[in-house]
Design an enzyme around this catalytic site. Structure first.
Site, PDB file in Angstrom:
ATOM      1  N   CYS A  67       0.818  -1.155  -0.022  1.00  0.00           N
ATOM      2  CA  CYS A  67      -0.026  -0.091   0.015  1.00  0.00           C
ATOM      3  C   CYS A  67       0.812   1.354   0.108  1.00  0.00           C
ATOM      4  O   CYS A  67       1.458   1.557   0.619  1.00  0.00           O
ATOM      5  CB  CYS A  67      -0.880  -0.128   1.137  1.00  0.00           C
ATOM      6  SG  CYS A  67      -1.667   1.575   1.723  1.00  0.00           S
ATOM      7  N   CYS A 107       0.061   3.737   2.748  1.00  0.00           N
ATOM      8  CA  CYS A 107       0.332   3.520   4.204  1.00  0.00           C
ATOM      9  C   CYS A 107       2.006   3.657   4.119  1.00  0.00           C
ATOM     10  O   CYS A 107       2.254   4.019   5.251  1.00  0.00           O
ATOM     11  CB  CYS A 107       0.302   1.920   4.246  1.00  0.00           C
ATOM     12  SG  CYS A 107      -1.282   1.411   4.030  1.00  0.00           S
TER      13      CYS A 107
END
Length: 108
Positions: free
Chosen positions: A33, A36
């Site tokens: 991600c 993230c």
């Protein structure tokens, strides 16, 4: 993980997060991600700044599907703030440090 960031798992979540004496910001994330990875250094900074007042925990949703499912995590990063074992704040997506600091201050 930085020195003050705690990694939690399906089998440690209840003790580390719900049983914590301190408010806990939990980062639901995954290795693949991009957003993230963007928020990770901000969380490391916050972990240092709030050391002893707030716990910053990270849980990999791919490796810990039970906890992600229990809390209905459908997009990441999702940041939850728990206080006294209760969910008090939900933050979806990467956010600037200032906004995260304000949310933590509100939980203290």
């Amino acid at each position: 993980m930085s020195g003050n960031t705690v990694e939690v798992f399906d089998d440690t979540f209840a003790d580390e997060v719900l049983g914590s004496d301190l408010p806990v910001l939990v980062d639901f994330w995954a290795e693949w991600c991009g957003p993230c990875r963007q928020v990770a250094p901000i969380l490391d900074e916050l972990a240092n700044e709030y050391d002893g007042r707030v716990k910053i925990a990270k849980i990999d949703v791919d490796a810990n599907p039970e906890t992600a499912a229990k809390f209905g995590i459908v997009s990441i990063p999702t940041l939850y703030i728990f206080k006294g074992g209760e969910l008090v704040e939900s933050i979806n997506g990467a956010r600037p440090k200032r906004e995260l600091s304000e949310k933590l201050e509100a939980a203290l």
